[in-house]
Scaffold this motif. Sequence first.
Motif, PDB file in Angstrom:
ATOM      1  N   THR A  34      -4.243   1.770   8.418  1.00  0.00           N
ATOM      2  CA  THR A  34      -3.719   0.621   9.134  1.00  0.00           C
ATOM      3  C   THR A  34      -2.987  -0.081   8.012  1.00  0.00           C
ATOM      4  O   THR A  34      -3.110  -0.237   6.674  1.00  0.00           O
ATOM      5  CB  THR A  34      -4.911  -0.125   9.472  1.00  0.00           C
ATOM      6  N   PRO A  35      -1.928  -1.034   8.594  1.00  0.00           N
ATOM      7  CA  PRO A  35      -1.352  -1.784   7.664  1.00  0.00           C
ATOM      8  C   PRO A  35      -2.300  -2.532   6.668  1.00  0.00           C
ATOM      9  O   PRO A  35      -1.783  -2.999   5.465  1.00  0.00           O
ATOM     10  CB  PRO A  35      -0.627  -2.820   8.735  1.00  0.00           C
ATOM     11  N   LEU A  79       1.557   1.314  12.266  1.00  0.00           N
ATOM     12  CA  LEU A  79       1.775   0.309  13.126  1.00  0.00           C
ATOM     13  C   LEU A  79       1.334   0.761  14.406  1.00  0.00           C
ATOM     14  O   LEU A  79       0.890   0.390  15.303  1.00  0.00           O
ATOM     15  CB  LEU A  79       3.214  -0.442  12.806  1.00  0.00           C
TER      16      LEU A  79
END
Length: 288
Positions: free
Chosen positions: A279-280, A103
């Motif tokens: 990344t998520p 995040l």
Amino acid sequence: PWGVGCLTPPPPRPVPTRRSPAIAVTATATAPRRRPRAALVVLTVPFLVMFALFFVAPIVYAVVDSLYSTRASGLGFGAPQKVFVFFDNYLAALSNPSFVESLGRLLLFSLIEVPLMVVTALGLALLLESARARLPRFFRVLYFVPYGVPGVIAALLWGFLYIPATSPVLQVLGAVGVDINPLSSSGVLFAIANIALWGFAGYNMLILISALHAIPSELYEAARIDGASEWKITWQIKLPLVRPSIILVTVFTIIGTLQLFVEPLVLRPLTTAISSDFTPNLAAYNQS
């Protein structure tokens, strides 16, 4: 007939009067207009139905489903059951250090990409719409062409340009003593931002050019008559009037940064700086 022997005179004849055209126009203008409710319903109901089915409903379903967890009984041979866990899934995700780092990495990428995209698209639009621009149509097409390249192809193309063994640019720089590794841990975010900028700057440029075309030319003529320079026209006329389009481009860019997935996925085999939870979205893809 009126004459001798008549006791009362005949009633006067009514004098015909004409309504003034201005009064008639005023009456017509002030008359209540009937709204075509049937046309309004026909035009709005299909949109509302499609919006609810394909936008609102998936969001509601995702939020409700995130409050449940699938658990298997026994040794895993039993049928899985969905158990209501409320916010336990969110707490588990936020307590995961790698997810929190992804995040933060995404936020840092947004801080790099959003200003760079807005400034680049705005600068290109102002340059191509200036009075001294040469071949503006050619350069519009030239800057817009990268938007037609699929994201996977663009990431592969720039990936080879980021590797010293296959990049002629890096080889020339290395020959003069300049060693650059765009895919290092300190430069990989800028490398990804460059790919996104190359692909979407032309699209956002056209949005801003359309907003510049909507400005009346009389404003430019009046400003030049008053002695305003091109710099003042840009700052005091163009930028204030295209502010809504600048906000739109900013929103589009923020949405794009939150969906960052393709570039890290394609560049991951080329560098060790991109992990499986970079990344998520990439973490969710690898864990699914």
